[in-house]
Motif scaffolding. Structure first.
Motif, PDB file in Angstrom:
ATOM      1  N   SER A  86       0.816  -1.213   0.000  1.00 19.70           N
ATOM      2  CA  SER A  86       0.000   0.000   0.000  1.00 19.70           C
ATOM      3  C   SER A  86       0.851   1.264   0.000  1.00 19.70           C
ATOM      4  O   SER A  86       0.342   2.350  -0.294  1.00 19.70           O
ATOM      5  CB  SER A  86      -0.929  -0.002   1.216  1.00 19.70           C
ATOM      6  N   LEU A  87       2.130   1.136   0.329  1.00 18.53           N
ATOM      7  CA  LEU A  87       3.033   2.292   0.328  1.00 18.53           C
ATOM      8  C   LEU A  87       3.654   2.543  -1.039  1.00 18.53           C
ATOM      9  O   LEU A  87       4.382   3.521  -1.221  1.00 18.53           O
ATOM     10  CB  LEU A  87       4.159   2.095   1.361  1.00 18.53           C
ATOM     11  N   GLY A  88       3.395   1.650  -1.989  1.00 23.61           N
ATOM     12  CA  GLY A  88       3.951   1.819  -3.323  1.00 23.61           C
ATOM     13  C   GLY A  88       5.306   1.155  -3.469  1.00 23.61           C
ATOM     14  O   GLY A  88       5.700   0.289  -2.685  1.00 23.61           O
ATOM     15  N   ARG A  89       6.045   1.573  -4.475  1.00 25.14           N
ATOM     16  CA  ARG A  89       7.341   0.954  -4.780  1.00 25.14           C
ATOM     17  C   ARG A  89       8.341   1.123  -3.642  1.00 25.14           C
ATOM     18  O   ARG A  89       9.121   0.217  -3.355  1.00 25.14           O
ATOM     19  CB  ARG A  89       7.913   1.558  -6.066  1.00 25.14           C
ATOM     20  N   ASP A  90       8.331   2.295  -3.016  1.00 28.43           N
ATOM     21  CA  ASP A  90       9.264   2.507  -1.907  1.00 28.43           C
ATOM     22  C   ASP A  90       9.008   1.531  -0.767  1.00 28.43           C
ATOM     23  O   ASP A  90       9.938   1.070  -0.099  1.00 28.43           O
ATOM     24  CB  ASP A  90       9.151   3.949  -1.389  1.00 28.43           C
ATOM     25  N   GLY A  91       7.753   1.224  -0.544  1.00 28.01           N
ATOM     26  CA  GLY A  91       7.421   0.268   0.500  1.00 28.01           C
ATOM     27  C   GLY A  91       7.863  -1.137   0.142  1.00 28.01           C
ATOM     28  O   GLY A  91       8.418  -1.855   0.977  1.00 28.01           O
ATOM     29  N   LEU A  92       7.648  -1.532  -1.107  1.00 27.71           N
ATOM     30  CA  LEU A  92       8.035  -2.875  -1.536  1.00 27.71           C
ATOM     31  C   LEU A  92       9.551  -3.051  -1.524  1.00 27.71           C
ATOM     32  O   LEU A  92      10.046  -4.158  -1.291  1.00 27.71           O
ATOM     33  CB  LEU A  92       7.486  -3.150  -2.940  1.00 27.71           C
ATOM     34  N   ARG A  93      10.283  -1.973  -1.760  1.00 26.25           N
ATOM     35  CA  ARG A  93      11.752  -2.075  -1.710  1.00 26.25           C
ATOM     36  C   ARG A  93      12.242  -2.436  -0.315  1.00 26.25           C
ATOM     37  O   ARG A  93      13.320  -3.011  -0.155  1.00 26.25           O
ATOM     38  CB  ARG A  93      12.389  -0.751  -2.151  1.00 26.25           C
ATOM     39  N   GLN A  94      11.464  -2.090   0.696  1.00 26.69           N
ATOM     40  CA  GLN A  94      11.847  -2.402   2.058  1.00 26.69           C
ATOM     41  C   GLN A  94      11.898  -3.904   2.332  1.00 26.69           C
ATOM     42  O   GLN A  94      12.553  -4.351   3.275  1.00 26.69           O
ATOM     43  CB  GLN A  94      10.862  -1.750   3.046  1.00 26.69           C
ATOM     44  N   LEU A  95      11.229  -4.683   1.516  1.00 32.34           N
ATOM     45  CA  LEU A  95      11.218  -6.129   1.707  1.00 32.34           C
ATOM     46  C   LEU A  95      12.588  -6.745   1.471  1.00 32.34           C
ATOM     47  O   LEU A  95      12.838  -7.894   1.835  1.00 32.34           O
ATOM     48  CB  LEU A  95      10.186  -6.771   0.778  1.00 32.34           C
ATOM     49  N   LYS A  96      13.493  -5.979   0.862  1.00 31.13           N
ATOM     50  CA  LYS A  96      14.854  -6.474   0.662  1.00 31.13           C
ATOM     51  C   LYS A  96      15.567  -6.709   1.991  1.00 31.13           C
ATOM     52  O   LYS A  96      16.570  -7.426   2.042  1.00 31.13           O
ATOM     53  CB  LYS A  96      15.657  -5.472  -0.174  1.00 31.13           C
ATOM     54  N   LEU A  97      15.049  -6.115   3.060  1.00 28.07           N
ATOM     55  CA  LEU A  97      15.653  -6.308   4.371  1.00 28.07           C
ATOM     56  C   LEU A  97      15.635  -7.770   4.798  1.00 28.07           C
ATOM     57  O   LEU A  97      16.443  -8.196   5.631  1.00 28.07           O
ATOM     58  CB  LEU A  97      14.921  -5.459   5.418  1.00 28.07           C
ATOM     59  N   LEU A  98      14.722  -8.532   4.230  1.00 25.81           N
ATOM     60  CA  LEU A  98      14.621  -9.947   4.600  1.00 25.81           C
ATOM     61  C   LEU A  98      15.872 -10.729   4.200  1.00 25.81           C
ATOM     62  O   LEU A  98      16.125 -11.815   4.734  1.00 25.81           O
ATOM     63  CB  LEU A  98      13.391 -10.578   3.946  1.00 25.81           C
ATOM     64  N   ARG A  99      16.653 -10.185   3.262  1.00 23.23           N
ATOM     65  CA  ARG A  99      17.873 -10.879   2.857  1.00 23.23           C
ATOM     66  C   ARG A  99      18.835 -11.037   4.030  1.00 23.23           C
ATOM     67  O   ARG A  99      19.573 -12.018   4.106  1.00 23.23           O
ATOM     68  CB  ARG A  99      18.558 -10.105   1.731  1.00 23.23           C
ATOM     69  N   GLY A 100      18.812 -10.056   4.924  1.00 22.84           N
ATOM     70  CA  GLY A 100      19.699 -10.129   6.078  1.00 22.84           C
ATOM     71  C   GLY A 100      19.309 -11.212   7.062  1.00 22.84           C
ATOM     72  O   GLY A 100      20.112 -11.602   7.922  1.00 22.84           O
ATOM     73  N   LEU A 101      18.071 -11.711   6.950  1.00 22.80           N
ATOM     74  CA  LEU A 101      17.595 -12.755   7.856  1.00 22.80           C
ATOM     75  C   LEU A 101      17.714 -14.155   7.275  1.00 22.80           C
ATOM     76  O   LEU A 101      17.459 -15.134   7.989  1.00 22.80           O
ATOM     77  CB  LEU A 101      16.117 -12.502   8.214  1.00 22.80           C
ATOM     78  N   THR A 102      18.076 -14.255   6.013  1.00 23.34           N
ATOM     79  CA  THR A 102      18.042 -15.554   5.351  1.00 23.34           C
ATOM     80  C   THR A 102      18.935 -16.584   6.034  1.00 23.34           C
ATOM     81  O   THR A 102      18.526 -17.735   6.223  1.00 23.34           O
ATOM     82  CB  THR A 102      18.447 -15.409   3.876  1.00 23.34           C
ATOM     83  N   VAL A 103      20.151 -16.182   6.392  1.00 28.49           N
ATOM     84  CA  VAL A 103      21.077 -17.125   7.023  1.00 28.49           C
ATOM     85  C   VAL A 103      20.530 -17.594   8.367  1.00 28.49           C
ATOM     86  O   VAL A 103      20.547 -18.786   8.692  1.00 28.49           O
ATOM     87  CB  VAL A 103      22.463 -16.490   7.197  1.00 28.49           C
ATOM     88  N   PHE A 104      20.028 -16.650   9.144  1.00 32.67           N
ATOM     89  CA  PHE A 104      19.490 -16.981  10.461  1.00 32.67           C
ATOM     90  C   PHE A 104      18.265 -17.880  10.345  1.00 32.67           C
ATOM     91  O   PHE A 104      18.120 -18.868  11.080  1.00 32.67           O
ATOM     92  CB  PHE A 104      19.146 -15.690  11.200  1.00 32.67           C
ATOM     93  N   LEU A 105      17.381 -17.565   9.407  1.00 29.27           N
ATOM     94  CA  LEU A 105      16.180 -18.375   9.210  1.00 29.27           C
ATOM     95  C   LEU A 105      16.537 -19.766   8.704  1.00 29.27           C
ATOM     96  O   LEU A 105      15.922 -20.760   9.118  1.00 29.27           O
ATOM     97  CB  LEU A 105      15.244 -17.681   8.229  1.00 29.27           C
ATOM     98  N   ALA A 106      17.517 -19.833   7.814  1.00 29.89           N
ATOM     99  CA  ALA A 106      17.946 -21.133   7.308  1.00 29.89           C
ATOM    100  C   ALA A 106      18.515 -21.993   8.432  1.00 29.89           C
ATOM    101  O   ALA A 106      18.261 -23.210   8.493  1.00 29.89           O
ATOM    102  CB  ALA A 106      18.984 -20.949   6.207  1.00 29.89           C
ATOM    103  N   PHE A 107      19.260 -21.360   9.322  1.00 29.01           N
ATOM    104  CA  PHE A 107      19.821 -22.093  10.461  1.00 29.01           C
ATOM    105  C   PHE A 107      18.703 -22.650  11.350  1.00 29.01           C
ATOM    106  O   PHE A 107      18.772 -23.802  11.809  1.00 29.01           O
ATOM    107  CB  PHE A 107      20.732 -21.173  11.278  1.00 29.01           C
ATOM    108  N   ILE A 108      17.673 -21.861  11.573  1.00 27.98           N
ATOM    109  CA  ILE A 108      16.551 -22.307  12.393  1.00 27.98           C
ATOM    110  C   ILE A 108      15.846 -23.497  11.746  1.00 27.98           C
ATOM    111  O   ILE A 108      15.541 -24.498  12.400  1.00 27.98           O
ATOM    112  CB  ILE A 108      15.552 -21.154  12.611  1.00 27.98           C
TER     113      ILE A 108
END
Length: 202
Positions: free
Chosen positions: A53-75
């Protein structure tokens, strides 16, 4: 001062900061009491819809999930090894939903508004002669910059992958610590220039 706030006049920006913080707090308590995917999946879709709902700028924020990938994979690997894969998926989804929800509050709430919403929680400190704004500022800074630190780590990991071809390494700890310390120095200097916690008031 470093900021991840997205300028705008959306429905999320217009919501009171206290209401957004309270919603995330209550939602966190409720999500920690459930393990059903039938609950986490709708919550995840709702959070993703809020970003959309925030538009493209909001969707770009989803890139932050990349920083969690290693931790989530470990879990997930840990739970798979222990024979509780379903529980591991639930834990991963819970972390994703809570992280995205907290970041959503950060990108749609001004620092001053967040500080104003948190300060009343520490009003009792005035009874012993302490300023409630100082601990409130600490809480507001944690809420504001935790997602930013994840973004920093994600950028370091992408640079490492482009340079070596490997996804991650323990060697990223040192540059991440240096970047974090530099950011803390910049924030401290900015706060000092504005008069500390008192300078953030309207």
């Amino acid at each position: 001062m470093i900021s991840i706030y997205l300028q705008g006049d959306t429905w999320a920006h217009r919501l009171p900061a206290g209401l957004k913080l309270l919603t995330v707090a209550v939602g966190s308590l409720l999500l920690f009491r459930v393990t059903s995917l039938l609950v986490f999946l709708p919550c995840l879709l709702a959070v993703l819809g809020a970003y959309a709902s925030l538009g493209r700028d909001g969707l770009r924020q989803l890139k932050l999930l990349r920083g969690l990938t290693v931790f989530l994979a470990f879990i997930l690997v840990l739970h798979w090894y222990s024979g509780t894969t379903a529980e591991g998926i639930a834990v991963a989804l819970r972390l994703i939903v809570l992280f995205l929800a907290a970041n959503f509050v950060s990108i749609t709430t001004r620092m001053d508004d967040m500080l104003e919403a948190v300060t009343p929680l520490f009003k009792p400190l005035e009874w012993v002669g302490m300023s409630p704004k100082k601990p409130a500022l600490g809480v507001a800074l944690v809420l504001r910059f935790a997602p930013h630190l994840m973004q920093v780590f994600s950028m370091l990991r992408e640079a490492w992958q482009a340079r070596t071809g490997k996804k991650t390494s323990w060697r990223l700890i040192a540059p991440f610590a240096i970047q974090s310390l530099r950011m803390s120095d910049n924030v401290a200097e900015a706060l000092k220039a504005r008069g500390g916690s008192e300078g953030l008031s309207r």
